[in-house]
Write a protein that holds these residues in place. Structure first.
Motif, PDB file in Angstrom:
ATOM      1  N   ALA A 125      -7.417 -42.369  -5.637  1.00 19.01           N
ATOM      2  CA  ALA A 125      -6.464 -41.365  -5.133  1.00 19.01           C
ATOM      3  C   ALA A 125      -5.030 -41.872  -5.248  1.00 19.01           C
ATOM      4  O   ALA A 125      -4.127 -41.125  -5.646  1.00 19.01           O
ATOM      5  CB  ALA A 125      -6.782 -41.005  -3.689  1.00 19.01           C
ATOM      6  N   GLY A 126      -4.813 -43.135  -4.907  1.00 20.24           N
ATOM      7  CA  GLY A 126      -3.474 -43.709  -5.004  1.00 20.24           C
ATOM      8  C   GLY A 126      -2.970 -43.758  -6.434  1.00 20.24           C
ATOM      9  O   GLY A 126      -1.822 -43.399  -6.720  1.00 20.24           O
ATOM     10  N   LEU A 127      -3.827 -44.197  -7.355  1.00 14.27           N
ATOM     11  CA  LEU A 127      -3.420 -44.294  -8.758  1.00 14.27           C
ATOM     12  C   LEU A 127      -3.163 -42.922  -9.378  1.00 14.27           C
ATOM     13  O   LEU A 127      -2.177 -42.728 -10.100  1.00 14.27           O
ATOM     14  CB  LEU A 127      -4.479 -45.046  -9.565  1.00 14.27           C
ATOM     15  CG  LEU A 127      -4.585 -46.548  -9.279  1.00 14.27           C
ATOM     16  CD1 LEU A 127      -5.769 -47.145 -10.030  1.00 14.27           C
ATOM     17  CD2 LEU A 127      -3.298 -47.256  -9.641  1.00 14.27           C
ATOM     18  N   VAL A 128      -4.039 -41.959  -9.094  1.00 21.19           N
ATOM     19  CA  VAL A 128      -3.867 -40.614  -9.654  1.00 21.19           C
ATOM     20  C   VAL A 128      -2.593 -39.968  -9.111  1.00 21.19           C
ATOM     21  O   VAL A 128      -1.811 -39.373  -9.864  1.00 21.19           O
ATOM     22  CB  VAL A 128      -5.111 -39.740  -9.358  1.00 21.19           C
ATOM     23  CG1 VAL A 128      -4.853 -38.272  -9.634  1.00 21.19           C
ATOM     24  CG2 VAL A 128      -6.295 -40.230 -10.165  1.00 21.19           C
ATOM     25  N   THR A 129      -2.362 -40.089  -7.812  1.00 18.58           N
ATOM     26  CA  THR A 129      -1.161 -39.506  -7.210  1.00 18.58           C
ATOM     27  C   THR A 129       0.097 -40.161  -7.754  1.00 18.58           C
ATOM     28  O   THR A 129       1.073 -39.477  -8.089  1.00 18.58           O
ATOM     29  CB  THR A 129      -1.217 -39.638  -5.677  1.00 18.58           C
ATOM     30  OG1 THR A 129      -2.390 -38.999  -5.201  1.00 18.58           O
ATOM     31  CG2 THR A 129      -0.003 -39.018  -5.028  1.00 18.58           C
TER      32      THR A 129
ATOM     33  N   ASP B  80       4.831 -39.816 -11.121  1.00 14.51           N
ATOM     34  CA  ASP B  80       5.655 -40.447 -12.141  1.00 14.51           C
ATOM     35  C   ASP B  80       5.860 -39.506 -13.329  1.00 14.51           C
ATOM     36  O   ASP B  80       6.968 -39.406 -13.870  1.00 14.51           O
ATOM     37  CB  ASP B  80       5.006 -41.752 -12.594  1.00 14.51           C
ATOM     38  CG  ASP B  80       6.013 -42.737 -13.128  1.00 14.51           C
ATOM     39  OD1 ASP B  80       7.197 -42.640 -12.746  1.00 14.51           O
ATOM     40  OD2 ASP B  80       5.620 -43.613 -13.933  1.00 14.51           O
ATOM     41  N   GLU B  81       4.811 -38.794 -13.735  1.00 12.71           N
ATOM     42  CA  GLU B  81       4.944 -37.821 -14.831  1.00 12.71           C
ATOM     43  C   GLU B  81       5.868 -36.672 -14.446  1.00 12.71           C
ATOM     44  O   GLU B  81       6.660 -36.198 -15.263  1.00 12.71           O
ATOM     45  CB  GLU B  81       3.575 -37.271 -15.217  1.00 12.71           C
ATOM     46  CG  GLU B  81       2.745 -38.216 -16.047  1.00 12.71           C
ATOM     47  CD  GLU B  81       1.412 -37.612 -16.448  1.00 12.71           C
ATOM     48  OE1 GLU B  81       1.064 -36.508 -15.961  1.00 12.71           O
ATOM     49  OE2 GLU B  81       0.726 -38.246 -17.264  1.00 12.71           O
ATOM     50  N   MET B  82       5.780 -36.210 -13.192  1.00 10.03           N
ATOM     51  CA  MET B  82       6.644 -35.129 -12.735  1.00 10.03           C
ATOM     52  C   MET B  82       8.109 -35.567 -12.754  1.00 10.03           C
ATOM     53  O   MET B  82       8.988 -34.825 -13.205  1.00 10.03           O
ATOM     54  CB  MET B  82       6.252 -34.690 -11.323  1.00 10.03           C
ATOM     55  CG  MET B  82       7.074 -33.535 -10.795  1.00 10.03           C
ATOM     56  SD  MET B  82       6.789 -33.190  -9.059  1.00 10.03           S
ATOM     57  CE  MET B  82       7.442 -34.663  -8.287  1.00 10.03           C
ATOM     58  N   PHE B  83       8.389 -36.782 -12.286  1.00  9.02           N
ATOM     59  CA  PHE B  83       9.765 -37.272 -12.278  1.00  9.02           C
ATOM     60  C   PHE B  83      10.286 -37.476 -13.699  1.00  9.02           C
ATOM     61  O   PHE B  83      11.454 -37.216 -13.987  1.00  9.02           O
ATOM     62  CB  PHE B  83       9.878 -38.567 -11.481  1.00  9.02           C
ATOM     63  CG  PHE B  83       9.617 -38.389 -10.006  1.00  9.02           C
ATOM     64  CD1 PHE B  83      10.126 -37.313  -9.307  1.00  9.02           C
ATOM     65  CD2 PHE B  83       8.854 -39.303  -9.313  1.00  9.02           C
ATOM     66  CE1 PHE B  83       9.879 -37.137  -7.951  1.00  9.02           C
ATOM     67  CE2 PHE B  83       8.598 -39.150  -7.963  1.00  9.02           C
ATOM     68  CZ  PHE B  83       9.117 -38.060  -7.280  1.00  9.02           C
ATOM     69  N   ALA B  84       9.415 -37.923 -14.616  1.00 11.21           N
ATOM     70  CA  ALA B  84       9.822 -38.084 -16.014  1.00 11.21           C
ATOM     71  C   ALA B  84      10.145 -36.719 -16.625  1.00 11.21           C
ATOM     72  O   ALA B  84      11.120 -36.585 -17.382  1.00 11.21           O
ATOM     73  CB  ALA B  84       8.719 -38.782 -16.804  1.00 11.21           C
TER      74      ALA B  84
ATOM     75  N   GLU C   2       9.383 -44.037  -5.596  1.00  7.00           N
ATOM     76  CA  GLU C   2       8.885 -42.852  -4.882  1.00  7.00           C
ATOM     77  C   GLU C   2       7.439 -42.541  -5.258  1.00  7.00           C
ATOM     78  O   GLU C   2       6.628 -42.188  -4.403  1.00  7.00           O
ATOM     79  CB  GLU C   2       9.778 -41.658  -5.183  1.00  7.00           C
ATOM     80  CG  GLU C   2       9.536 -40.503  -4.255  1.00  7.00           C
ATOM     81  CD  GLU C   2      10.609 -39.435  -4.336  1.00  7.00           C
ATOM     82  OE1 GLU C   2      10.314 -38.309  -3.891  1.00  7.00           O
ATOM     83  OE2 GLU C   2      11.713 -39.701  -4.826  1.00  7.00           O
ATOM     84  N   SER C   3       7.085 -42.686  -6.530  1.00 10.62           N
ATOM     85  CA  SER C   3       5.698 -42.417  -6.926  1.00 10.62           C
ATOM     86  C   SER C   3       4.754 -43.458  -6.339  1.00 10.62           C
ATOM     87  O   SER C   3       3.627 -43.132  -5.962  1.00 10.62           O
ATOM     88  CB  SER C   3       5.567 -42.353  -8.446  1.00 10.62           C
ATOM     89  OG  SER C   3       5.907 -43.577  -9.037  1.00 10.62           O
ATOM     90  N   ASP C   4       5.202 -44.707  -6.214  1.00 13.40           N
ATOM     91  CA  ASP C   4       4.368 -45.727  -5.569  1.00 13.40           C
ATOM     92  C   ASP C   4       4.158 -45.416  -4.089  1.00 13.40           C
ATOM     93  O   ASP C   4       3.057 -45.587  -3.561  1.00 13.40           O
ATOM     94  CB  ASP C   4       4.987 -47.119  -5.725  1.00 13.40           C
ATOM     95  CG  ASP C   4       4.896 -47.635  -7.154  1.00 13.40           C
ATOM     96  OD1 ASP C   4       4.145 -47.044  -7.961  1.00 13.40           O
ATOM     97  OD2 ASP C   4       5.586 -48.632  -7.464  1.00 13.40           O
ATOM     98  N   VAL C   5       5.208 -44.961  -3.421  1.00 12.63           N
ATOM     99  CA  VAL C   5       5.091 -44.598  -2.005  1.00 12.63           C
ATOM    100  C   VAL C   5       4.145 -43.406  -1.842  1.00 12.63           C
ATOM    101  O   VAL C   5       3.306 -43.385  -0.932  1.00 12.63           O
ATOM    102  CB  VAL C   5       6.483 -44.300  -1.399  1.00 12.63           C
ATOM    103  CG1 VAL C   5       6.372 -43.640  -0.038  1.00 12.63           C
ATOM    104  CG2 VAL C   5       7.299 -45.577  -1.295  1.00 12.63           C
ATOM    105  N   LEU C   6       4.261 -42.421  -2.745  1.00 12.19           N
ATOM    106  CA  LEU C   6       3.354 -41.265  -2.676  1.00 12.19           C
ATOM    107  C   LEU C   6       1.910 -41.687  -2.938  1.00 12.19           C
ATOM    108  O   LEU C   6       0.983 -41.190  -2.300  1.00 12.19           O
ATOM    109  CB  LEU C   6       3.789 -40.193  -3.675  1.00 12.19           C
ATOM    110  CG  LEU C   6       5.073 -39.442  -3.334  1.00 12.19           C
ATOM    111  CD1 LEU C   6       5.516 -38.577  -4.505  1.00 12.19           C
ATOM    112  CD2 LEU C   6       4.904 -38.614  -2.082  1.00 12.19           C
TER     113      LEU C   6
END
Length: 192
Positions: free
Chosen positions: A45-49, A54-58, A141-145
């Motif tokens: 779950a952590g890796l997928v999120t 990260d893809e959304m921010f890119a 931010e993606s790591d925190v999410l």
């Protein structure tokens, strides 16, 4: 020796034991399943999120770009005392990539005069938007999410396991109560 004894104490539900009940085996499987969901499911779950964020921010960084805009009205002068809020909403005009002039509201620093040039961020449609996060900010931010998703799944697994174990405990207590009603009266007699 102490470590081995401690391990035996933890794994008592898995060993063959004449005092082991069916509920003890069920509880052992619940605990094992709960930890597997926390370890494997939380990681996934952590890796997928994190990857999705990260893809959304890119995508935001590729679709948004900075353009020059002109301030249409004066902004108020900064408040005395050096307040921490030095941005106000003001009307601005910018030109889109296809040459269309657009007008909208954007956050602008205080103390600017009408006609001043400022930088605003627009999306591919030419609408005003916020500045996308930088690569470093997006990674953080993606790591925190991802961590939040892993912790949420872990909390859900622990909560579900706790509810299941509570219900098993209630069932054991009810079973003991039933057995005591059968055996208890014979213990209460006095021998002479």
């Amino acid at each position: 020796m102490g470590r081995n004894r401690h391990l035996k104490k933890r794994l008592w539900r898995w060993r063959s034991n004449p005092l082991r009940r069916h509920d003890d085996i069920v509880e052992a499987w619940i605990v094992l399943l709960m930890w597997a969901v926390v370890a494997v499911g939380g990681t996934i779950a952590g890796l997928v999120t994190s990857h999705a964020a990260d893809e959304m921010f890119a995508a935001q960084r590729t679709e948004r770009h900075a353009v020059r805009a002109v301030l249409l009205a004066d902004t108020p002068s900064p408040a005395s005392g050096g307040g921490s809020r030095d941005l106000v909403k003001a009307k601005v005009r910018w030109t889109t990539a296809d040459g269309t002039r657009r007008t909208g509201s954007a956050l602008v620093r205080t103390g600017k005069n009408a006609g001043s040039g400022i930088v605003v961020w627009v999306n591919t449609a030419g609408d005003l938007t916020v500045e996308p996060p930088s690569a470093t900010e997006a990674t953080l931010e993606s790591d925190v999410l991802g961590l939040a998703a892993a912790l949420a799944l872990a909390g859900l697994a622990f909560g579900t396991g706790a509810v299941a174990r509570y219900r098993l405990d209630r069932r054991r207590i009810d079973s003991w109560d039933t057995e005591w009603r059968v055996v208890g009266p014979s213990w209460g007699r006095k021998t002479s």
